[in-house]
Design a protein around this motif. Structure first.
Motif, PDB file in Angstrom:
ATOM      1  N   GLU A  39       0.807  -1.207   0.000  1.00 31.65           N
ATOM      2  CA  GLU A  39       0.000   0.000   0.000  1.00 31.65           C
ATOM      3  C   GLU A  39       0.852   1.275   0.000  1.00 31.65           C
ATOM      4  O   GLU A  39       0.413   2.330  -0.461  1.00 31.65           O
ATOM      5  CB  GLU A  39      -0.941   0.014   1.218  1.00 31.65           C
ATOM      6  CG  GLU A  39      -2.193  -0.814   1.067  1.00 31.65           C
ATOM      7  CD  GLU A  39      -1.903  -2.301   0.965  1.00 31.65           C
ATOM      8  OE1 GLU A  39      -1.137  -2.827   1.807  1.00 31.65           O
ATOM      9  OE2 GLU A  39      -2.416  -2.932   0.026  1.00 31.65           O
ATOM     10  N   LEU A  40       2.065   1.196   0.521  1.00 38.32           N
ATOM     11  CA  LEU A  40       2.903   2.382   0.677  1.00 38.32           C
ATOM     12  C   LEU A  40       3.868   2.611  -0.473  1.00 38.32           C
ATOM     13  O   LEU A  40       4.541   3.649  -0.519  1.00 38.32           O
ATOM     14  CB  LEU A  40       3.693   2.294   1.994  1.00 38.32           C
ATOM     15  CG  LEU A  40       2.857   2.171   3.269  1.00 38.32           C
ATOM     16  CD1 LEU A  40       3.757   2.103   4.490  1.00 38.32           C
ATOM     17  CD2 LEU A  40       1.870   3.318   3.388  1.00 38.32           C
ATOM     18  N   ASN A  41       3.934   1.659  -1.415  1.00 38.43           N
ATOM     19  CA  ASN A  41       4.882   1.760  -2.523  1.00 38.43           C
ATOM     20  C   ASN A  41       4.267   1.162  -3.781  1.00 38.43           C
ATOM     21  O   ASN A  41       4.183  -0.067  -3.909  1.00 38.43           O
ATOM     22  CB  ASN A  41       6.194   1.042  -2.171  1.00 38.43           C
ATOM     23  CG  ASN A  41       6.861   1.630  -0.944  1.00 38.43           C
ATOM     24  OD1 ASN A  41       7.460   2.699  -1.001  1.00 38.43           O
ATOM     25  ND2 ASN A  41       6.753   0.944   0.179  1.00 38.43           N
ATOM     26  N   GLN A  42       3.851   2.028  -4.712  1.00 37.74           N
ATOM     27  CA  GLN A  42       3.199   1.528  -5.924  1.00 37.74           C
ATOM     28  C   GLN A  42       3.063   2.628  -6.972  1.00 37.74           C
ATOM     29  O   GLN A  42       3.152   3.824  -6.674  1.00 37.74           O
ATOM     30  CB  GLN A  42       1.834   0.936  -5.593  1.00 37.74           C
ATOM     31  CG  GLN A  42       0.922   1.808  -4.760  1.00 37.74           C
ATOM     32  CD  GLN A  42      -0.311   1.051  -4.303  1.00 37.74           C
ATOM     33  OE1 GLN A  42      -0.945   0.332  -5.075  1.00 37.74           O
ATOM     34  NE2 GLN A  42      -0.661   1.204  -3.046  1.00 37.74           N
ATOM     35  N   TYR A  43       2.845   2.175  -8.223  1.00 40.52           N
ATOM     36  CA  TYR A  43       2.588   3.052  -9.362  1.00 40.52           C
ATOM     37  C   TYR A  43       1.292   2.587 -10.034  1.00 40.52           C
ATOM     38  O   TYR A  43       1.095   1.391 -10.244  1.00 40.52           O
ATOM     39  CB  TYR A  43       3.718   2.978 -10.382  1.00 40.52           C
ATOM     40  CG  TYR A  43       5.073   3.356  -9.856  1.00 40.52           C
ATOM     41  CD1 TYR A  43       5.512   4.684  -9.871  1.00 40.52           C
ATOM     42  CD2 TYR A  43       5.951   2.387  -9.363  1.00 40.52           C
ATOM     43  CE1 TYR A  43       6.776   5.027  -9.412  1.00 40.52           C
ATOM     44  CE2 TYR A  43       7.206   2.724  -8.899  1.00 40.52           C
ATOM     45  CZ  TYR A  43       7.617   4.047  -8.916  1.00 40.52           C
ATOM     46  OH  TYR A  43       8.857   4.379  -8.453  1.00 40.52           O
ATOM     47  N   PHE A  44       0.445   3.543 -10.415  1.00 41.22           N
ATOM     48  CA  PHE A  44      -0.832   3.199 -11.035  1.00 41.22           C
ATOM     49  C   PHE A  44      -1.031   4.082 -12.257  1.00 41.22           C
ATOM     50  O   PHE A  44      -1.232   5.296 -12.139  1.00 41.22           O
ATOM     51  CB  PHE A  44      -1.962   3.413 -10.026  1.00 41.22           C
ATOM     52  CG  PHE A  44      -3.317   2.916 -10.468  1.00 41.22           C
ATOM     53  CD1 PHE A  44      -3.446   1.810 -11.288  1.00 41.22           C
ATOM     54  CD2 PHE A  44      -4.473   3.553 -10.045  1.00 41.22           C
ATOM     55  CE1 PHE A  44      -4.690   1.336 -11.684  1.00 41.22           C
ATOM     56  CE2 PHE A  44      -5.725   3.098 -10.420  1.00 41.22           C
ATOM     57  CZ  PHE A  44      -5.838   1.993 -11.246  1.00 41.22           C
ATOM     58  N   LEU A  45      -0.955   3.482 -13.443  1.00 42.72           N
ATOM     59  CA  LEU A  45      -1.299   4.167 -14.686  1.00 42.72           C
ATOM     60  C   LEU A  45      -2.793   3.993 -14.878  1.00 42.72           C
ATOM     61  O   LEU A  45      -3.253   2.898 -15.199  1.00 42.72           O
ATOM     62  CB  LEU A  45      -0.519   3.566 -15.859  1.00 42.72           C
ATOM     63  CG  LEU A  45      -0.827   4.152 -17.238  1.00 42.72           C
ATOM     64  CD1 LEU A  45      -0.489   5.636 -17.305  1.00 42.72           C
ATOM     65  CD2 LEU A  45      -0.090   3.374 -18.327  1.00 42.72           C
ATOM     66  N   ARG A  46      -3.552   5.064 -14.676  1.00 44.08           N
ATOM     67  CA  ARG A  46      -5.001   4.902 -14.606  1.00 44.08           C
ATOM     68  C   ARG A  46      -5.742   5.883 -15.510  1.00 44.08           C
ATOM     69  O   ARG A  46      -5.297   6.993 -15.789  1.00 44.08           O
ATOM     70  CB  ARG A  46      -5.478   5.058 -13.173  1.00 44.08           C
ATOM     71  CG  ARG A  46      -5.265   6.448 -12.548  1.00 44.08           C
ATOM     72  CD  ARG A  46      -6.505   7.315 -12.736  1.00 44.08           C
ATOM     73  NE  ARG A  46      -6.382   8.619 -12.132  1.00 44.08           N
ATOM     74  CZ  ARG A  46      -5.984   9.699 -12.781  1.00 44.08           C
ATOM     75  NH1 ARG A  46      -5.630   9.628 -14.053  1.00 44.08           N
ATOM     76  NH2 ARG A  46      -5.930  10.885 -12.171  1.00 44.08           N
ATOM     77  N   ILE A  47      -6.896   5.428 -15.982  1.00 45.74           N
ATOM     78  CA  ILE A  47      -7.801   6.289 -16.716  1.00 45.74           C
ATOM     79  C   ILE A  47      -8.928   6.705 -15.779  1.00 45.74           C
ATOM     80  O   ILE A  47      -9.444   5.894 -15.002  1.00 45.74           O
ATOM     81  CB  ILE A  47      -8.351   5.602 -17.983  1.00 45.74           C
ATOM     82  CG1 ILE A  47      -9.222   6.570 -18.782  1.00 45.74           C
ATOM     83  CG2 ILE A  47      -9.091   4.320 -17.655  1.00 45.74           C
ATOM     84  CD1 ILE A  47      -9.602   6.051 -20.153  1.00 45.74           C
ATOM     85  N   SER A  48      -9.272   7.995 -15.820  1.00 46.84           N
ATOM     86  CA  SER A  48     -10.347   8.521 -14.986  1.00 46.84           C
ATOM     87  C   SER A  48     -10.936   9.735 -15.695  1.00 46.84           C
ATOM     88  O   SER A  48     -10.570  10.040 -16.841  1.00 46.84           O
ATOM     89  CB  SER A  48      -9.815   8.885 -13.590  1.00 46.84           C
ATOM     90  OG  SER A  48     -10.883   9.253 -12.729  1.00 46.84           O
ATOM     91  N   TYR A  49     -11.826  10.438 -15.005  1.00 44.54           N
ATOM     92  CA  TYR A  49     -12.479  11.619 -15.586  1.00 44.54           C
ATOM     93  C   TYR A  49     -11.876  12.868 -14.965  1.00 44.54           C
ATOM     94  O   TYR A  49     -11.849  13.009 -13.738  1.00 44.54           O
ATOM     95  CB  TYR A  49     -13.980  11.569 -15.343  1.00 44.54           C
ATOM     96  CG  TYR A  49     -14.742  12.677 -16.006  1.00 44.54           C
ATOM     97  CD1 TYR A  49     -14.969  12.652 -17.382  1.00 44.54           C
ATOM     98  CD2 TYR A  49     -15.230  13.758 -15.271  1.00 44.54           C
ATOM     99  CE1 TYR A  49     -15.672  13.673 -18.005  1.00 44.54           C
ATOM    100  CE2 TYR A  49     -15.939  14.777 -15.889  1.00 44.54           C
ATOM    101  CZ  TYR A  49     -16.156  14.735 -17.259  1.00 44.54           C
ATOM    102  OH  TYR A  49     -16.843  15.753 -17.878  1.00 44.54           O
ATOM    103  N   ASP A  50     -11.378  13.761 -15.797  1.00 42.06           N
ATOM    104  CA  ASP A  50     -10.809  15.020 -15.336  1.00 42.06           C
ATOM    105  C   ASP A  50     -11.890  16.093 -15.429  1.00 42.06           C
ATOM    106  O   ASP A  50     -12.306  16.473 -16.521  1.00 42.06           O
ATOM    107  CB  ASP A  50      -9.592  15.388 -16.186  1.00 42.06           C
ATOM    108  CG  ASP A  50      -8.843  16.585 -15.646  1.00 42.06           C
ATOM    109  OD1 ASP A  50      -9.476  17.637 -15.411  1.00 42.06           O
ATOM    110  OD2 ASP A  50      -7.616  16.478 -15.455  1.00 42.06           O
ATOM    111  N   GLU A  51     -12.335  16.579 -14.276  1.00 45.48           N
ATOM    112  CA  GLU A  51     -13.410  17.566 -14.264  1.00 45.48           C
ATOM    113  C   GLU A  51     -12.978  18.897 -14.869  1.00 45.48           C
ATOM    114  O   GLU A  51     -13.800  19.621 -15.440  1.00 45.48           O
ATOM    115  CB  GLU A  51     -13.893  17.775 -12.828  1.00 45.48           C
ATOM    116  CG  GLU A  51     -14.599  16.557 -12.244  1.00 45.48           C
ATOM    117  CD  GLU A  51     -15.097  16.808 -10.841  1.00 45.48           C
ATOM    118  OE1 GLU A  51     -14.307  17.335 -10.033  1.00 45.48           O
ATOM    119  OE2 GLU A  51     -16.262  16.499 -10.562  1.00 45.48           O
TER     120      GLU A  51
END
Length: 253
Positions: free
Chosen positions: A136-148
């Motif tokens: 939980e304290l060390n990670q990378y997340f390439l993510r798609i989301s909605y930019d308001e």
């Protein structure tokens, strides 16, 4: 049991591994064959080496579950009629309770991981993508989301390093429809890529420090090594899901 450190930081992103060394018996006592006190890095083996360099996971084949793991409880997903894996959104990357991920171990110092997904939700607290993590304290997340602010779906990187959260790049507009994501790792360095057609890839301008995903960097000290895979998050109402069409892992060694 052993660990194979990389770089001058002496960190082991592959975690604890099982190794072998040839032993001979002399006067009913075991000795290393070369009579040394430390196991050799290499020795002459026997038989043929069988090695799988490319793993192409299709989710309508239940064997994919042999290599993938989840956190604390079974992952929440279903397999659709078209063979896609629908992964449901649950808690955040730092939650110790109800994350929803499917990840497999990093087993090579040099590898590529690739997936294709579709995410049809327009809310900044809902996201899905390609996860590269230790804990939980060390990670990378390439993510798609909605930019308001931009008013459209965007791609970005979430980084957690020793518990500190950052978003190191400007959000990249990608629009609707399928998106292809890739991670390429070479020893202590890594890069993310994305594509809209699976053929023409765009490198994301951010350097991944692989060594923070290691037993020696973790606090407290761990032993699992790094994992890569799929993740869906919904911090609003658990209604979101992402459809993943395949997952590939290829050794480049």
């Amino acid at each position: 049991m052993c660990g194979r450190p990389i770089s001058d930081k002496r960190r082991c992103p592959l975690g604890r591994e099982t190794s072998i060394a040839e032993v001979v018996w002399i006067d009913d006592w075991p000795y290393l064959k070369d009579k040394g006190l430390e196991p050799p890095l290499e020795f002459e083996g026997y038989g043929d080496k069988l090695e799988n360099k490319l793993y192409e996971y299709r989710f309508d084949d239940e064997k994919f579950k042999y290599d993938f793991m989840s956190l604390r409880r079974p992952a929440e997903y279903e397999i659709l009629e078209n063979g896609a894996l629908r992964l449901y959104g649950r808690q955040s990357l730092m939650s110790n309770h109800h994350q929803n991920i499917l990840v497999r171990r990093q087993t090579d110092f040099k590898f590529e991981a690739e997936t294709c997904l579709e995410f049809n939700f327009n809310h900044f607290q809902k996201m899905a993508g390609l996860l590269y993590r230790y804990d939980e304290l060390n990670q990378y997340f390439l993510r798609i989301s909605y930019d308001e602010n931009k008013g459209e779906k965007c791609l970005g990187i979430l980084v957690i390093n020793n518990g500190e959260f950052t978003m190191p790049i400007e959000e990249i507009p990608v629009g609707d429809g399928k998106i292809y994501l890739k991670l390429k790792v070479e020893f202590e360095k890594g890069k993310f890529f994305y594509s809209k057609d699976g053929l023409n890839w765009n490198e994301i301008p951010y350097d991944i420090d692989v060594t923070i995903l290691s037993d020696e960097y973790a606090n407290p000290l761990g032993f699992t090594g790094a994992f890569v895979g799929m993740c869906c998050i919904d911090m609003q109402d658990y209604s979101a899901y992402a459809d993943y069409y395949y997952f590939k892992y290829e050794s480049l060694e």
